[in-house]
Design an enzyme around this catalytic site. Structure first.
Site, mmCIF file in Angstrom:
data_model
loop_
_atom_site.group_PDB
_atom_site.id
_atom_site.type_symbol
_atom_site.label_atom_id
_atom_site.label_comp_id
_atom_site.label_asym_id
_atom_site.label_seq_id
_atom_site.Cartn_x
_atom_site.Cartn_y
_atom_site.Cartn_z
ATOM 1 C CB THR A 135 -36.030 -74.906 -35.331
ATOM 2 O OG1 THR A 135 -34.793 -74.255 -34.999
ATOM 3 C CG2 THR A 135 -37.049 -73.896 -35.782
ATOM 4 N N GLY A 190 -28.693 -76.857 -26.332
ATOM 5 C CA GLY A 190 -28.869 -75.975 -27.486
ATOM 6 C C GLY A 190 -28.410 -74.545 -27.233
ATOM 7 C CB VAL A 191 -29.664 -71.322 -28.578
ATOM 8 C CG1 VAL A 191 -31.093 -71.205 -28.131
ATOM 9 C CG2 VAL A 191 -29.042 -69.966 -28.769
ATOM 10 C CG ASP A 192 -31.564 -72.344 -22.066
ATOM 11 O OD1 ASP A 192 -31.124 -71.272 -21.623
ATOM 12 O OD2 ASP A 192 -32.400 -73.052 -21.461
HETATM 13 N N1 AR6 Z 1 -26.355 -69.798 -31.720
HETATM 14 C C1 AR6 Z 1 -27.445 -69.745 -32.516
HETATM 15 N N2 AR6 Z 1 -28.330 -70.761 -32.647
HETATM 16 C C2 AR6 Z 1 -28.090 -71.878 -31.927
HETATM 17 C C3 AR6 Z 1 -26.967 -72.026 -31.079
HETATM 18 C C4 AR6 Z 1 -26.085 -70.909 -30.985
HETATM 19 N N3 AR6 Z 1 -25.004 -70.930 -30.198
HETATM 20 N N4 AR6 Z 1 -27.004 -73.262 -30.527
HETATM 21 C C5 AR6 Z 1 -28.095 -73.879 -31.019
HETATM 22 N N5 AR6 Z 1 -28.742 -73.066 -31.868
HETATM 23 P P1 AR6 Z 1 -32.770 -75.283 -29.225
HETATM 24 P P2 AR6 Z 1 -35.677 -75.116 -28.746
HETATM 25 C C6 AR6 Z 1 -29.979 -73.306 -32.651
HETATM 26 O O1 AR6 Z 1 -32.805 -76.744 -29.038
HETATM 27 O O2 AR6 Z 1 -35.931 -76.020 -29.888
HETATM 28 C C7 AR6 Z 1 -33.039 -76.328 -24.439
HETATM 29 O O3 AR6 Z 1 -32.567 -77.431 -23.761
HETATM 30 C C8 AR6 Z 1 -30.377 -74.723 -32.903
HETATM 31 O O4 AR6 Z 1 -29.593 -75.294 -33.954
HETATM 32 O O5 AR6 Z 1 -31.676 -74.512 -28.600
HETATM 33 O O6 AR6 Z 1 -36.502 -73.889 -28.601
HETATM 34 C C9 AR6 Z 1 -33.862 -75.377 -23.575
HETATM 35 O O7 AR6 Z 1 -33.455 -75.418 -22.222
HETATM 36 C C10 AR6 Z 1 -31.838 -74.546 -33.295
HETATM 37 O O8 AR6 Z 1 -31.970 -74.177 -34.656
HETATM 38 O O9 AR6 Z 1 -34.153 -74.605 -28.655
HETATM 39 C C11 AR6 Z 1 -35.260 -75.880 -23.757
HETATM 40 O O10 AR6 Z 1 -35.568 -76.925 -22.856
HETATM 41 C C12 AR6 Z 1 -32.281 -73.353 -32.445
HETATM 42 O O11 AR6 Z 1 -31.081 -72.782 -31.923
HETATM 43 C C13 AR6 Z 1 -35.271 -76.419 -25.163
HETATM 44 O O12 AR6 Z 1 -33.914 -76.770 -25.474
HETATM 45 C C14 AR6 Z 1 -33.213 -73.725 -31.300
HETATM 46 O O13 AR6 Z 1 -32.843 -74.989 -30.783
HETATM 47 C C15 AR6 Z 1 -35.731 -75.398 -26.161
HETATM 48 O O14 AR6 Z 1 -35.803 -75.999 -27.434
#
Ligand code: AR6
Length: 207
Positions: free
Chosen positions: A156, A68-70
C-alpha cells in the site's frame, strides 16, 4: 511515492499512542463461532519496535532493502540482516523467506514481496497475488511454530495498491487461514498501520 509524500501519515506523537490498539477475536463467518485462541489486533505504530515472534517485511524481490517499511526494518536490524538476505538470492512475488531480526526486538523477520498495482490487468489476479503474500507468511510462521506475527499493510506504499482493496484482501486471507487451520501455534496477529487511511479501512472491516 515515498512515505514523505503521504500527507496522511501519522505524526510521531500519534504513532506513540500504543493505547489505541484495538483487539478482536476472529469469528468464523459460516458458523459464527470464535476461532479458538486467535486474536487480531489493529494498531498504529512502527513495526520495527514490536516485541513479537515475527515481523513481516514488505520487501523488494532482491531482498536488499529499499524504502518504506523495508528501509525501516533494515535500518533497525542492522547490517547483519543484509548479509543474511544476500545469501537467500531474492524472493519471488507472493512467496516468503525468513531471517533473524538482529537488533530488532522481534525474534524473526519474514520477508514477502507484494504485487505492484498497475491500472492494466485483472483486479482479481492482483488481489490473488496479494493474498499469496499473506498466506505464505502465515504458513511460514506456522511451520516455524511461532505464536505472534505482525503485518504491515503490504503493497500500500510504493507499490500503490488501493488501501481499501488491500485491507479487504488481508482480512479475508487471515480469516480464511484460521478458519481452515484450527489448531495453530499462532495465537496473535497484529496489523500495524503507519497512516490513518489504512487504520480506518481495517477498522471498518474488523470492528
Ligand atoms: N512500520 C509500519 N508500517 C510502515 C513503516 C513502519 N516503520 N514504514 C512504512 N510503513 P511500503 P510496498 C507502511 O512502501 O508498498 C520498498 O522500497 C507504509 O506507510 O513500505 O509493499 C521495498 O524495497 C505502507 O502503508 O511497501 C519495495 O521495493 C506500508 O508500510 C517496495 O517499497 C507498505 O509500504 C514495496 O512496496
Amino acid at each position: 511515492m515515498t512515505d514523505e509524500d503521504n500527507v496522511d501519515i501519522f505524526s510521531p506523537e500519534e504513532l506513540g499512542k500504543i493505547s489505541d490498539v484495538l483487539s478482536v477475536s476472529l469469528v468464523n463467518r459460516e458458523t459464527n463461532k470464535r476461532t479458538p485462541y486467535v486474536d487480531i489486533e489493529l494498531m498504529r505504530g512502527d513495526i520495527t519496535q514490536l516485541e513479537v515472534d515475527v515481523v513481516v517485511n514488505a520487501a523488494h524481490d532482491d531482498l536488499t532493502g529499499g524504502g518504506g517499511v523495508d528501509g525501516a526494518i533494515h535500518k533497525a536490524s542492522g547490517q547483519k540482516l543484509l548479509g543474511e538476505c544476500l545469501n537467500l538470492y531474492g524472493c519471488p512475488q507472493g512467496e516468503a523467506r525468513i531471517t533473524g531480526a538482529y537488533n530488532m526486538p522481534s525474534k524473526y523477520i519474514i520477508h514477502t514481496v507484494g504485487p505492484v498495482w498497475t491500472p492494466a490487468g485483472s483486479i482479481k489476479e492482483k488481489k490473488e497475488r496479494l493474498r499469496n503474500c499473506y498466506r505464505s507468511c502465515l504458513v511460514m510462521a506456522e511451520l516455524q511454530g511461532l505464536k505472534s506475527i505482525a503485518f504491515p499493510c503490504i503493497s500500500t506504499g510504493a507499490y500503490c495498491f488501493p488501501k481499501d482493496i488491500a485491507a479487504e484482501v488481508a482480512v479475508e486471507t487471515i480469516r480464511d487461514f484460521f478458519n481452515l487451520y484450527v489448531n495453530t501455534y499462532l495465537d496473535l496477529v497484529k496489523i500495524v498501520c503507519f497512516d490513518s487511511q489504512n487504520f480506518e479501512e481495517y477498522k471498518k472491516l474488523l470492528f
